[in-house]
Design an enzyme around this catalytic site. Structure first.
Site, PDB file in Angstrom:
ATOM      1  N   GLU A  37      40.917  60.864 -17.093  1.00 50.96           N
ATOM      2  CA  GLU A  37      41.352  60.464 -15.758  1.00 50.96           C
ATOM      3  C   GLU A  37      40.744  59.091 -15.484  1.00 50.96           C
ATOM      4  OE1 GLU A  37      40.304  63.034 -12.480  1.00 50.96           O
ATOM      5  OE2 GLU A  37      41.364  61.723 -11.065  1.00 50.96           O
ATOM      6  N   ARG A 263      31.196  71.050 -24.334  1.00 50.22           N
ATOM      7  CA  ARG A 263      31.054  69.633 -24.030  1.00 50.22           C
ATOM      8  C   ARG A 263      29.689  69.146 -24.494  1.00 50.22           C
ATOM      9  NH1 ARG A 263      32.968  68.779 -19.283  1.00 50.22           N
ATOM     10  NH2 ARG A 263      31.819  67.009 -18.539  1.00 50.22           N
ATOM     11  N   LYS A 273      30.967  62.182 -14.385  1.00 48.00           N
ATOM     12  CA  LYS A 273      31.456  60.935 -13.796  1.00 48.00           C
ATOM     13  C   LYS A 273      31.035  60.815 -12.337  1.00 48.00           C
ATOM     14  CE  LYS A 273      35.670  60.898 -15.745  1.00 48.00           C
ATOM     15  NZ  LYS A 273      37.099  60.646 -15.817  1.00 48.00           N
TER      16      LYS A 273
HETATM   17  P1  ATP Z   1      33.320  64.408 -15.987  1.00 50.21           P
HETATM   18  O1  ATP Z   1      33.027  65.882 -16.083  1.00 50.21           O
HETATM   19  O2  ATP Z   1      32.268  63.512 -16.534  1.00 50.21           O
HETATM   20  O3  ATP Z   1      33.777  63.985 -14.629  1.00 50.21           O
HETATM   21  P2  ATP Z   1      35.953  64.753 -16.916  1.00 50.21           P
HETATM   22  O4  ATP Z   1      36.093  65.906 -17.835  1.00 50.21           O
HETATM   23  O5  ATP Z   1      36.417  64.941 -15.530  1.00 50.21           O
HETATM   24  O6  ATP Z   1      34.501  64.177 -16.995  1.00 50.21           O
HETATM   25  P3  ATP Z   1      38.131  63.354 -18.001  1.00 50.21           P
HETATM   26  O7  ATP Z   1      38.503  61.953 -17.789  1.00 50.21           O
HETATM   27  O8  ATP Z   1      38.992  64.410 -17.432  1.00 50.21           O
HETATM   28  O9  ATP Z   1      36.665  63.488 -17.479  1.00 50.21           O
HETATM   29  O10 ATP Z   1      37.862  63.642 -19.534  1.00 50.21           O
HETATM   30  C1  ATP Z   1      38.769  63.313 -20.546  1.00 50.21           C
HETATM   31  C2  ATP Z   1      38.508  64.189 -21.719  1.00 50.21           C
HETATM   32  O11 ATP Z   1      37.173  64.055 -22.167  1.00 50.21           O
HETATM   33  C3  ATP Z   1      38.721  65.640 -21.378  1.00 50.21           C
HETATM   34  O12 ATP Z   1      39.501  66.231 -22.390  1.00 50.21           O
HETATM   35  C4  ATP Z   1      37.349  66.220 -21.354  1.00 50.21           C
HETATM   36  O13 ATP Z   1      37.357  67.559 -21.765  1.00 50.21           O
HETATM   37  C5  ATP Z   1      36.588  65.321 -22.317  1.00 50.21           C
HETATM   38  N1  ATP Z   1      35.174  65.267 -21.949  1.00 50.21           N
HETATM   39  C6  ATP Z   1      34.649  64.884 -20.767  1.00 50.21           C
HETATM   40  N2  ATP Z   1      33.314  65.008 -20.777  1.00 50.21           N
HETATM   41  C7  ATP Z   1      32.970  65.477 -22.002  1.00 50.21           C
HETATM   42  C8  ATP Z   1      31.730  65.826 -22.639  1.00 50.21           C
HETATM   43  N3  ATP Z   1      30.565  65.714 -21.999  1.00 50.21           N
HETATM   44  N4  ATP Z   1      31.774  66.272 -23.906  1.00 50.21           N
HETATM   45  C9  ATP Z   1      32.935  66.375 -24.553  1.00 50.21           C
HETATM   46  N5  ATP Z   1      34.134  66.076 -24.023  1.00 50.21           N
HETATM   47  C10 ATP Z   1      34.165  65.638 -22.757  1.00 50.21           C
HETATM   48 MG    MG Z   2      38.582  66.097 -15.974  1.00 53.92          MG
END
Ligand code: ATP
Ligand code: MG
Length: 568
Positions: A37, A263, A273
């Site tokens: 995102e 994760r 984020k």
């Molecule tokens: P955050 O939890 O930091 O806000 P998010 O999951 O909302 O991150 P996205 O932009 O939706 O952020 O993430 C894009 C991709 O990266 C998703 O498929 C998510 O599962 C993966 N991702 C995000 N954080 C991690 C992590 N700590 N380890 C592995 N994959 C991750």
């Molecule tokens: Mg997300």
């Protein structure tokens, strides 16, 4: 330790894919996607997901899409889109012409929603957000049906159309799936698929005032793009039945398989984020690319290499159980990579003046110094030696303990690539008593750093020539947080309390050897005995050099790993 960069290790996801390939599922096709995102910069956790999705596609002859999951306009921005693209490229991956945006599916998603309404599988609910929460029930208590659940298809179609036309205020209505308010899985209790949000979209402007939710958008975006394996993190495990429900109810041609993995959590930092945005917005760091940030932009600016990060992602592997990876392991991967590629040079961070009393006043010698002790192909440079030098302040002690093998009154040490010197007297500041200058004699017979009479010295110091060296600013970075796990989740918990007040120390009177004149931004070096440093790509210029300390030379991870090995 051996490098594993090029040998993909296997894991439960690759096992699933190999089984699928054997069974010729999806006609032997493997298509993955990385779906960020655009509401923040990518962090090291995203790198794990990028390496996994792009890595799997490459390994099985498939392809990986870059898809912006941009369906919530608040907080999304082109700045983030651009940073994400450049970070994925920097990490070493390429989406070719497969750049997609969920927002490009808005029309199609709307049509799918209309179809669900017509099939009696979705309804417009007019409870308030508060009421929806109350009606949802809890883990132990079933929810109860919304009084709007049995609206007619016609009424639902009419209301949904008017929601889209902007006739209602935010919160007045939502579109919900009609599933089961008594389901043991709370996600299945009539989840919301669309809400009214009168916020312009960074790509679509004011075209929409209703926006689809993640659970509705994600599975359909995957399906539209023909994804075969939709790999996501564990917190979506309980959303999988909903992912499948939407695709089954709409009877789409392509039904990808969602697979969850743990994760990445990393000690001494935060990888959410929301928290990273807070650090930036409240000025705890200088920006998303602050070298203390766990973002790819921060790590790049700090001097980490994409190879080191990819290698780290390889080593941590992919598992189904949450854990916290020790930051020392990332440090180790960075060191291991830089050890091979970084030329050695000399810099003095906190200079102490050394005068060689018996060295001719106007003499300068150019001494030969190799760039890498194990890699002669990196060549060598000349380092000027003269009567007045700088050494590291901490390499001199007036009253040293026995175990101090550096310079002290009456003691002899080696200057790297140069001569043996012996301290004969010190000059002190009259007021403070601080040593401000050290006088030494040198032994002309020890040129290159070796005595012909075989006499040994215990210490070797780095140094620069005072008149020839260049001034530089050096930024020493340490962990951003003081505690190993700053990511608590309790109410009222303020993670910023655990920020390390000493995470940045700026030295403004450092000196570097003259070969570093005109270095390119981003170049990486080992400053001998001190650590790895990189030319700051933002603030450094020819006239005013700025170096970031990427990492020190002390490898605590190698120690931990050795200890564990010897215990086995
Ligand atoms: P955050 O939890 O930091 O806000 P998010 O999951 O909302 O991150 P996205 O932009 O939706 O952020 O993430 C894009 C991709 O990266 C998703 O498929 C998510 O599962 C993966 N991702 C995000 N954080 C991690 C992590 N700590 N380890 C592995 N994959 C991750
Ligand atoms: Mg997300």
């Amino acid at each position: 330790m051996t490098r594993t960069d090029s040998i993909p290790s296997t894991d439960f996801i690759r096992n699933i894919i190999e089984e699928d390939l054997k069974a010729n599922k999806n006609e032997g096709r493997v298509t993955t996607r990385f779906p960020p995102e655009p509401n923040g910069y990518l962090h090291i956790g995203h790198a794990k997901s990028i390496c996994l999705n792009f890595g799997i596609a490459a390994q099985y002859g498939g392809s990986c899409n870059l898809r912006f999951d941009d369906t919530d306009p608040s907080g999304e921005d082109v700045e983030y889109v651009e940073s994400i693209k450049s970070d994925v490229r920097w990490l070493g991956f390429d989406w070719d012409d497969r750049l997609f945006h969920a927002s490009d599916y808005f029309d199609q998603l709307y049509q799918y929603a209309v179809q669900l309404i017509k099939d009696g599988k979705a309804y417009v609910c007019s409870l308030s957000a508060e009421e929806i929460r109350e009606y949802r029930g809890t883990l132990t208590k079933p929810g109860k049906d919304s009084p709007y659940r049995n609206r007619s298809v016609e009424e639902n179609l009419d209301l949904f159309e008017r929601m889209r036309a902007g006739e209602f205020e935010e919160g007045a209505h939502v579109l919900r799936a009609k599933i089961d308010m008594a389901s043991s899985n709370i996600n299945m209790r009539d989840p919301t698929f669309y809400r009214i949000k009168k916020v312009p979209h960074y790509r679509k402007g004011n075209k929409w005032c209703i926006y689809p939710m993640y659970d509705f958008t994600h599975c359909l975006s995957d399906s539209i793009e023909g994804i075969t394996h939709s790999i996501c993190t564990l917190e979506f495990e309980n959303n999988r039945p909903l992912y499948d429900w939407v695709l089954d109810e709409l009877n789409v041609d392509c039904h990808p398989q969602q697979i969850e993995f743990a994760r990445l959590n990393l000690s001494y930092t935060v990888l959410s984020k929301r928290r990273l945005v807070e650090l930036v917005d409240k000025g705890y760091v200088t920006g998303w690319d602050d070298p203390r940030m766990p973002t790819l932009a921060g790590m790049r600016r700090r001097g980490y290499t994409p190879e080191a990060i990819r290698n780290f992602c390889e080593r941590i592997g992919v598992a189904k159980r949450d854990s916290i990876v020790d930051m020392a392991m990332l440090d180790h991967c960075v060191r291991e990579d830089l050890d091979q590629r970084a030329p050695r040079v000399m810099a003095v961070l906190r200079p102490l003046r050394v005068v060689i009393d018996n060295y001719p006043e106007d003499q300068v010698e150019e001494l030969d110094a190799p760039y890498h002790p194990q890699d002669p192909s990196m060549g060598s440079r000349k380092v000027p030696f003269s009567r007045v030098l700088y050494i590291e302040r901490e390499d001199f002690l007036e009253d040293p303990p026995k175990t101090f093998f550096r310079l002290a009154p009456g003691r002899e040490v080696r200057l790297r690539y140069a001569y043996y010197i012996k301290c004969v007297r010190v000059v002190k500041d009259e007021q403070t008593g601080e040593v401000v200058e050290v006088h030494c004699t040198y032994d002309p017979e020890t040129r290159g750093g070796w005595a012909s009479d075989g006499r040994k010295v215990k210490g070797t110091l780095h140094w620069v020539s005072a008149a020839h060296s260049l001034p530089a600013e050096v930024r020493l970075y340490d962990r951003l947080f003081q505690i190993a796990n700053p990511s608590g989740e309790k109410e009222g918990y303020d993670f910023t309390r655990y920020l390390n007040p000493n995470s940045l120390e700026t030295l403004t009177s450092s000196r570097v050897e003259p070969s570093l004149a005109g270095v390119a931004p981003g170049n990486r070096y080992q400053f001998e005995r001190l650590g790895y440093f990189c030319v700051d790509p933002v603030d450094s210029s020819d006239g005013a050099l700025v170096f970031n300390r990427t990492i020190t030379l002390r490898d605590s991870w190698a120690k931990i790993a050795n200890k564990e090995r010897s215990r086995e």
